[in-house]
Write an enzyme that holds these catalytic residues in place. Structure first.
Site, mmCIF file in Angstrom:
data_model
loop_
_atom_site.group_PDB
_atom_site.id
_atom_site.type_symbol
_atom_site.label_atom_id
_atom_site.label_comp_id
_atom_site.label_asym_id
_atom_site.label_seq_id
_atom_site.Cartn_x
_atom_site.Cartn_y
_atom_site.Cartn_z
ATOM 1 N N ASN A 65 30.158 19.994 24.507
ATOM 2 C CA ASN A 65 29.338 20.995 23.841
ATOM 3 C C ASN A 65 29.308 22.264 24.676
ATOM 4 O O ASN A 65 29.455 22.215 25.898
ATOM 5 C CB ASN A 65 27.908 20.465 23.655
ATOM 6 C CG ASN A 65 27.313 20.839 22.311
ATOM 7 O OD1 ASN A 65 27.996 20.803 21.291
ATOM 8 N ND2 ASN A 65 26.050 21.210 22.298
ATOM 9 N N HIS A 125 25.496 13.988 5.737
ATOM 10 C CA HIS A 125 24.795 14.982 4.925
ATOM 11 C C HIS A 125 25.535 15.336 3.633
ATOM 12 O O HIS A 125 25.223 16.335 2.996
ATOM 13 C CB HIS A 125 24.532 16.246 5.760
ATOM 14 C CG HIS A 125 23.627 15.991 6.924
ATOM 15 N ND1 HIS A 125 23.704 16.695 8.119
ATOM 16 C CD2 HIS A 125 22.636 15.075 7.097
ATOM 17 C CE1 HIS A 125 22.797 16.233 8.962
ATOM 18 N NE2 HIS A 125 22.137 15.258 8.363
ATOM 19 N N THR A 149 33.440 25.339 13.495
ATOM 20 C CA THR A 149 33.337 26.783 13.740
ATOM 21 C C THR A 149 34.703 27.389 14.049
ATOM 22 O O THR A 149 34.971 28.546 13.709
ATOM 23 C CB THR A 149 32.361 27.086 14.893
ATOM 24 O OG1 THR A 149 32.712 26.295 16.039
ATOM 25 C CG2 THR A 149 30.932 26.800 14.495
ATOM 26 N N ARG A 192 22.819 27.230 13.782
ATOM 27 C CA ARG A 192 21.840 27.543 14.808
ATOM 28 C C ARG A 192 22.341 28.392 15.966
ATOM 29 O O ARG A 192 21.594 28.713 16.860
ATOM 30 C CB ARG A 192 21.246 26.232 15.375
ATOM 31 C CG ARG A 192 20.370 25.542 14.352
ATOM 32 C CD ARG A 192 19.763 24.261 14.857
ATOM 33 N NE ARG A 192 18.835 23.742 13.867
ATOM 34 C CZ ARG A 192 19.196 23.071 12.792
ATOM 35 N NH1 ARG A 192 20.470 22.827 12.567
ATOM 36 N NH2 ARG A 192 18.298 22.646 11.931
#
Length: 238
Positions: free
Chosen positions: A213, A121, A28, A36
């Site tokens: 986090n 992913h 980010t 999310r």
């Protein structure tokens, strides 16, 4: 928080087997939106929910709409590695970090110089023909519109794991091996709600589990070191 960062620095200094497990929060700060957060893709208006659009069944049923969303939201041009990506690459070069395990599909860890990166992913940087297997880079989306097709006529799809699809067995095995061997496991920038990826963390058997986090996660109580901060703020001091 400063005391916690000093503890992390000491743990890294004393270890030659650090593993990093990261999610969208790693990127980010490079301008890539996560899925999310309040401003993430999952809170933007689109014809269908993003979870539906980037699913296997939607890709097969409505490829035009899939690629409209994919081009618009998931191909991020000119994004550059941030301090977290760069510092992880440095730690690998120093022999400290043994692997990066990422849920991201942006390729920024490799761009920063990391060599051992397990992409759970997949990656938007790789694409392949479903018919003949020919490989393509992201340039295929610059010179095509709608559904991209190979020279053989087959449909080209991104080498990413869509919803309803399984993870690559080899990558999962390598990620598990790295986690199970780690002295220090650093988890950063992930909500830990996407499975089976988040489930891999149960293979860590050490006593230096670090969680960095901004928001609470289901693993906060299990962390040996919990740092509530932006990753860049922490990694800029390592």
């Amino acid at each position: 928080m400063q005391e916690k960062i000093e503890t992390l620095k000491q743990w890294i200094a004393e270890s030659n087997n650090v593993v990093f497990f990261g999610g969208a929060g790693v990127s980010t700060e490079s301008g890539i939106p996560d899925f999310r957060s309040v401003d993430g893709l999952y809170h933007q208006q689109y014809a269908y929910p993003p979870e539906t659009i980037i699913s296997h069944s939607f890709f097969e049923a409505m490829p035009e709409e899939f690629y409209r969303f994919y081009r618009d939201k998931l191909i991020i041009k000119d994004a550059q590695p941030n301090i977290t990506h760069r510092k992880l690459a440095e730690l690998e070069q120093q022999g400290k970090l043994k692997a990066v395990i990422t849920q991201n599909i942006d390729g920024l860890h490799q761009l920063a110089g990391s060599k051992t990166v397990w992409e759970l992913h997949g990656s938007t940087l790789r694409n392949y023909c479903l018919k003949c297997g020919k490989r393509y880079g992201t340039e295929i989306f610059d010179r095509t519109q709608g559904v991209p097709h190979c020279s053989c006529g087959g449909t080209i799809r991104p080498d990413v794991v869509l919803y309803e699809e399984g993870l690559d067995d080899h990558i999962v095995s390598e990620a598990i091996a790295a986690i199970s061997r780690a002295d220090v496991l650093i988890i950063g920038g992930t909500s830990l709600v996407v499975y089976p990826a988040a489930g891999l963390l149960r293979y860590y058997k050490g006593n230096k589990l670090v969680l960095i986090n901004m928001s609470p996660t289901s693993m906060d109580s299990a962390a040996d070191l919990l740092i509530t901060a932006k990753l860049g703020e922490v990694f800029s001091q390592l």
